[in-house]
Design an enzyme around this catalytic site. Structure first.
Site, PDB file in Angstrom:
ATOM      1  N   GLU A  80       0.804  -1.230   0.000  1.00  0.00           N
ATOM      2  CA  GLU A  80       0.000   0.000   0.000  1.00  0.00           C
ATOM      3  C   GLU A  80       0.838   1.281   0.000  1.00  0.00           C
ATOM      4  O   GLU A  80       0.740   2.108   0.930  1.00  0.00           O
ATOM      5  CB  GLU A  80      -0.941   0.018   1.213  1.00  0.00           C
ATOM      6  CG  GLU A  80      -1.924  -1.133   1.246  1.00  0.00           C
ATOM      7  CD  GLU A  80      -2.963  -1.009   2.359  1.00  0.00           C
ATOM      8  OE1 GLU A  80      -2.803  -0.142   3.241  1.00  0.00           O
ATOM      9  OE2 GLU A  80      -3.924  -1.785   2.338  1.00  0.00           O
TER      10      GLU A  80
ATOM     11  N   GLU B  15      -5.209  -8.724   1.024  1.00  0.00           N
ATOM     12  CA  GLU B  15      -5.822  -8.382   2.318  1.00  0.00           C
ATOM     13  C   GLU B  15      -7.286  -8.081   2.081  1.00  0.00           C
ATOM     14  O   GLU B  15      -7.656  -7.429   1.098  1.00  0.00           O
ATOM     15  CB  GLU B  15      -5.217  -7.105   2.937  1.00  0.00           C
ATOM     16  CG  GLU B  15      -3.879  -7.251   3.572  1.00  0.00           C
ATOM     17  CD  GLU B  15      -3.359  -5.940   4.179  1.00  0.00           C
ATOM     18  OE1 GLU B  15      -4.174  -5.136   4.679  1.00  0.00           O
ATOM     19  OE2 GLU B  15      -2.141  -5.740   4.135  1.00  0.00           O
TER      20      GLU B  15
HETATM   21  C1  BG6 Z   1      -4.136  -2.272   5.671  1.00  0.00           C
HETATM   22  C2  BG6 Z   1      -2.708  -2.405   6.093  1.00  0.00           C
HETATM   23  O1  BG6 Z   1      -4.309  -0.998   5.148  1.00  0.00           O
HETATM   24  O2  BG6 Z   1      -5.136  -2.346   6.625  1.00  0.00           O
HETATM   25  C3  BG6 Z   1      -2.514  -3.055   7.462  1.00  0.00           C
HETATM   26  O3  BG6 Z   1      -1.924  -3.040   5.134  1.00  0.00           O
HETATM   27  C4  BG6 Z   1      -3.579  -2.580   8.421  1.00  0.00           C
HETATM   28  O4  BG6 Z   1      -1.222  -2.768   7.891  1.00  0.00           O
HETATM   29  C5  BG6 Z   1      -4.938  -3.001   7.855  1.00  0.00           C
HETATM   30  O5  BG6 Z   1      -3.396  -3.028   9.726  1.00  0.00           O
HETATM   31  C6  BG6 Z   1      -6.120  -2.674   8.744  1.00  0.00           C
HETATM   32  O6  BG6 Z   1      -6.200  -1.315   9.014  1.00  0.00           O
HETATM   33  P1  BG6 Z   1      -6.169  -0.762  10.484  1.00  0.00           P
HETATM   34  O7  BG6 Z   1      -5.844   0.675  10.348  1.00  0.00           O
HETATM   35  O8  BG6 Z   1      -7.551  -0.979  11.033  1.00  0.00           O
HETATM   36  O9  BG6 Z   1      -5.133  -1.542  11.199  1.00  0.00           O
END
Ligand code: BG6
Length: 463
Positions: A166, A367
């Protein structure tokens, strides 16, 4: 209806080094280590990355648990600050080498494909202080050196790599919307960092190819959070707002990664606004010649845009927001814990976009997931968290992904964020995402209902 996925589909989950390992035996600091040491109050409940989910100590047990819930692939990242002692010479820490070797070997022993990413927002603070981090071309060279070192050490066993996770979030966090240290608001610097991150990725890919890693079956990618930009309406103004948002937040990395060049319209716009990056022909050539073999796509939420209704506030200088406003669509489904819209169909739209506009390049969902606060409240009498909402969330997304694959999109896997509840950049342990819960008091880990469910999905290659 039965949803069967392609043979050898990746059923897996993803984390990152800084969010899972803990800082044990790590001397160098990344920007988050540094930020936490100086301003712990900026992190939810004052919890920083010091312990995280203790993966540094418990990787063996953790990987065994991942195996037990059916994961056949797992992504994490190598921390630049754990592996490298001297960023200029690339002298390594033996402890870092041993640790990552052990993790990789443990995955392989358990028949889990290790997918290794090289940067997950974790710029070494030293490189920010000395060179202004991603604003500097020198840092792109240092990143390529680090990448080369990682390939030398691990590419005999690691066949799937990513340069960055990202990269747009680096711009959003560090240079636009203040989520990450140093919380600058400067659109022009963001534009330069966008170019340099693309250049750094291409330089790392060039090292990969020069070393012949591809010839030994290796493949390299970049992981992008593609957030489709939906316009509020079909008016020309809203369509243009959404299209510019798409160029700035998706295509600024997607086009160079796949085609080796930036969208021409974006370049024109940045030139007209006097904020275009500094670059040389040689650098453009490096980006042009070193594109990815596959893509990782992180998808959580769409973005919705409308033409500006309020005059753009120029007090902070140029910002991409000059061209659009966020559109808060009435009636949307929302994950109230994280404040993110839930819109599974976007996964189908992404799959069509990649098929039709990006050469149907191989890709996977690197993800997807749902962060929920207070999951303890869903424990049953046996102490297992019954996260039915997560099962429903995953299924809804998989149904649309399946449709995209049926229609020819070249998707080969689905990874949840995350295997084991892990630390998050600002929210620390507020929202939990894992198949496996983490008790912060004693670091014990228990499989949630979604983990048992995923095992069945993985065993049946569908549901
Ligand atoms: C993604 C990232 O954007 O979202 C992760 O690659 C991140 O590192 C995940 O933890 C979830 O977002 P957040 O801000 O709720 O942890």
């Amino acid at each position: 209806m039965k949803y069967t996925f392609p043979n050898n589909f990746w059923w897996g989950a993803a984390t990152s080094g800084p969010q899972s390992e803990g800082r044990f035996n790590k001397v160098n600091k990344n920007i988050f280590d540094y930020w936490f040491d100086n301003e712990p109050e900026k992190f939810h409940n004052g919890i920083g990355p010091n312990v995280a989910s203790n993966f540094y100590h418990s990787y063996k047990e953790d990987i065994a648990m991942m195996k037990s819930i059916g994961l056949n692939s797992f992504r994490t990242s190598i921390q630049w600050t754990r592996l490298i002692k001297d960023f200029e010479t690339c002298e390594v820490y033996e402890d870092g080498v041993n640790f990552y070797n052990s993790v990789i070997n443990e995955c392989i022993k358990n028949d889990i494909i290790p997918v290794i990413n090289l940067n997950h927002f974790d710029l070494p603070i030293e490189l920010y202080e000395k060179y202004n981090g991603w604003e500097s071309k020198h840092v792109t060279d240092l990143f390529a050196k680090f990448a080369k070192k990682a390939f030398e050490l691990f590419s005999d066993r690691v066949k799937y790599w990513a340069t960055f996770n990202e990269p747009i979030v680096v711009l959003e966090g560090q240079y636009l919307y203040k989520h990450h240290y140093p919380q600058i608001v400067d659109g022009k610097k963001a534009v330069q960092a966008a170019y340099n991150l693309n250049l750094a990725s291409a330089k790392a890919i060039r090292e990969f190819r020069n070393m012949g890693c591809n010839k030994e079956g290796g493949k390299i990618s970049i992981i992008l959070n593609l957030t489709p930009s939906y316009p509020r309406s079909n008016s020309n103004e809203d369509l243009r707002a959404a299209s510019i948002r798409d160029m700035f937040f998706n295509r600024i990395f997607l086009d160079p990664a796949v085609y080796g060049k930036f969208p021409e319209e974006l370049v024109e716009l940045l030139k007209n606004d006097g904020v275009i990056w500094e670059s040389t022909e040689e650098e453009d050539r490096i980006i042009n010649e070193n594109t990815v073999d596959f893509l990782g796509v992180n998808y959580y939420q769409p973005s919705r845009a409308k033409a500006r209704e309020e005059a753009f506030d120029e007090s902070n200088g140029w910002m991409p927001d000059k061209y659009f406003e966020f559109y808060d669509m009435p009636g949307k489904k929302i994950n109230t814990h994280r404040g993110w819209e839930i819109y599974p169909k976007a996964i189908y739209d992404i799959s069509k976009n990649i098929k039709e506009n990006y050469n149907n390049i191989p890709w996977y969902i690197s993800e997807n997931g749902m962060g929920v606060e207070g999951e303890e409240g869903f424990k049953n009498s046996e102490g297992i968290i019954e996260d039915n909402y997560r099962i429903e969330f995953i299924m809804d997304h998989l149904v649309w992904l399946h449709k995209g694959i049926e229609e020819g999109s070249n998707c080969f896997g689905y990874h949840l964020w995350t295997p084991i509840d892990c630390w998050s950049w600002n929210n620390s342990y507020k929202n939990r995402y894992g198949f496996i819960s983490l008790n912060l008091d004693d670091q014990s880990k228990i499989i949630k209902k979604s983990g048992y469910w995923f095992k069945i999905v993985s065993d049946n290659n569908g549901f």
